[in-house]
Design a protein around this motif. Structure first.
Motif, PDB file in Angstrom:
ATOM      1  N   THR A 152       0.877  -1.222  -0.021  1.00 10.50           N
ATOM      2  CA  THR A 152      -0.061  -0.149   0.048  1.00 10.50           C
ATOM      3  C   THR A 152       0.748   1.180  -0.001  1.00 10.50           C
ATOM      4  OG1 THR A 152      -0.133   0.119   2.437  1.00 10.50           O
ATOM      5  CG2 THR A 152      -1.915  -1.048   1.366  1.00 10.50           C
ATOM      6  N   GLY A 188      -5.273   0.282  -6.965  1.00  9.29           N
ATOM      7  CA  GLY A 188      -6.098   1.427  -7.390  1.00  9.29           C
ATOM      8  C   GLY A 188      -6.760   2.320  -6.547  1.00  9.29           C
ATOM      9  N   ARG A 189      -7.037   1.791  -5.216  1.00 11.15           N
ATOM     10  CA  ARG A 189      -7.781   2.480  -3.946  1.00 11.15           C
ATOM     11  C   ARG A 189      -7.039   2.136  -2.969  1.00 11.15           C
ATOM     12  NH1 ARG A 189     -10.731  -0.803  -1.539  1.00 11.15           N
ATOM     13  NH2 ARG A 189     -11.423  -2.838  -2.347  1.00 11.15           N
ATOM     14  N   SER A 209      -9.495  -4.133  -5.678  1.00  9.15           N
ATOM     15  CA  SER A 209      -8.438  -2.973  -5.238  1.00  9.15           C
ATOM     16  C   SER A 209      -7.245  -3.065  -6.154  1.00  9.15           C
ATOM     17  CB  SER A 209      -8.167  -3.196  -3.868  1.00  9.15           C
ATOM     18  OG  SER A 209      -7.328  -4.363  -3.685  1.00  9.15           O
TER      19      SER A 209
END
Length: 261
Positions: A152, A188-189, A209
């Motif tokens: 992340t 992507g999120r 995600s």
């Protein structure tokens, strides 16, 4: 505007300037002290990465135990009851010293643990190649690409590096395998921290995600350090297939043994 007012503003500006300068110097000194502490930790770590024994890098019992585990037969194929989970090969069981070594390497900058952990990744790679002949064929035809599970954005900012990629690159030194750039598989999120989440919660948290690029027609060897619920690998596999990957085979250095509650 009077000269008195100008003088007051000038004095105030000088005072605020001095304060800002002092704050900058204080921050710089703190960073320098932190850097020296980290350098000292790298040169002579304060605790064993496997058991916490003081003034040891990796103490003799932990080192011998880890090497003994590496020499034993691999854990093998890992099954997780999640839709879309790719076949996953793991070399070690995630227990004992391994449960402390991997987090210490990733989160505490214990780069002295890179060689033994990379050896575990390399053993996993060798094992999965023995099990999956398609990997060898894809390597020879140029279709094979190694893809690391993504971190992340928050983890990258906190760590300032990509520990898994460091592990993989060290493990594959001297091989002809192509490692995809970090952007080939990414989030992507925003997602929540997986710690403390159950299997279903982890799968829901990661669902949809990830995004992948530049894997069209490739056989992807998807690498992660540990498989727990399997949610990360399932979502990564989905993203790679959506991006056009022909197939996905996963491997990890270690596998957590899930016990029924």
């Amino acid at each position: 505007m009077s000269s008195t007012t100008l003088a007051r503003r000038s004095d105030g500006t000088r005072a605020s300037g001095w304060l800002a300068a002092v704050q900058r110097i204080t921050r710089a000194l703190r960073h320098a002290a932190f850097g020296l502490e980290r350098l000292g930790e790298l040169a002579a770590p304060q605790a064993c990465g496997g058991c916490g024994r003081r003034h040891q890098r990796l103490c003799e019992p932990c080192r011998v135990g880890f090497e003994r585990r590496l020499a034993q037969p691999a854990f093998g194929w890992v099954e997780r009851p999640l839709p879309g989970s790719p076949p996953c090969w793991a070399h070690l069981v995630y227990e004992g010293a391994v449960t402390r070594m991997l987090p210490a390497f990733k989160d505490d900058d214990r780069v002295d643990l890179l060689p033994p952990l990379a050896a575990a990744v390399r053993a996993a790679v060798e094992g999965v190649f023995d099990q999956e002949p398609a990997l060898e064929r894809a390597l020879h035809t140029g279709r094979l690409v190694v893809v690391c599970a993504p971190s992340t954005a928050a983890s990258v900012r906190l760590r300032g590096r990509l520990p898994l990629r460091d592990l993989v690159r060290r493990a594959l030194e001297g091989s002809s395998m192509q490692v995809a750039p970090p952007g080939a598989l990414r989030f992507g999120r925003a997602v929540r921290d997986q710690a403390g989440l159950g299997v279903t919660q982890r799968a829901r948290n990661l669902s949809g995600s990830m995004r992948a690029t530049d894997v069209q027609g490739r056989l992807c060897l998807l690498l992660d350090d540990v498989i727990t619920s399997g949610a990360t690998l399932a979502e990564a596999s989905r993203a790679l297939r959506v991006a056009g990957a022909d197939d996905v085979v996963a491997l990890t250095a270690a596998a957590a043994v899930l016990r029924r509650r």
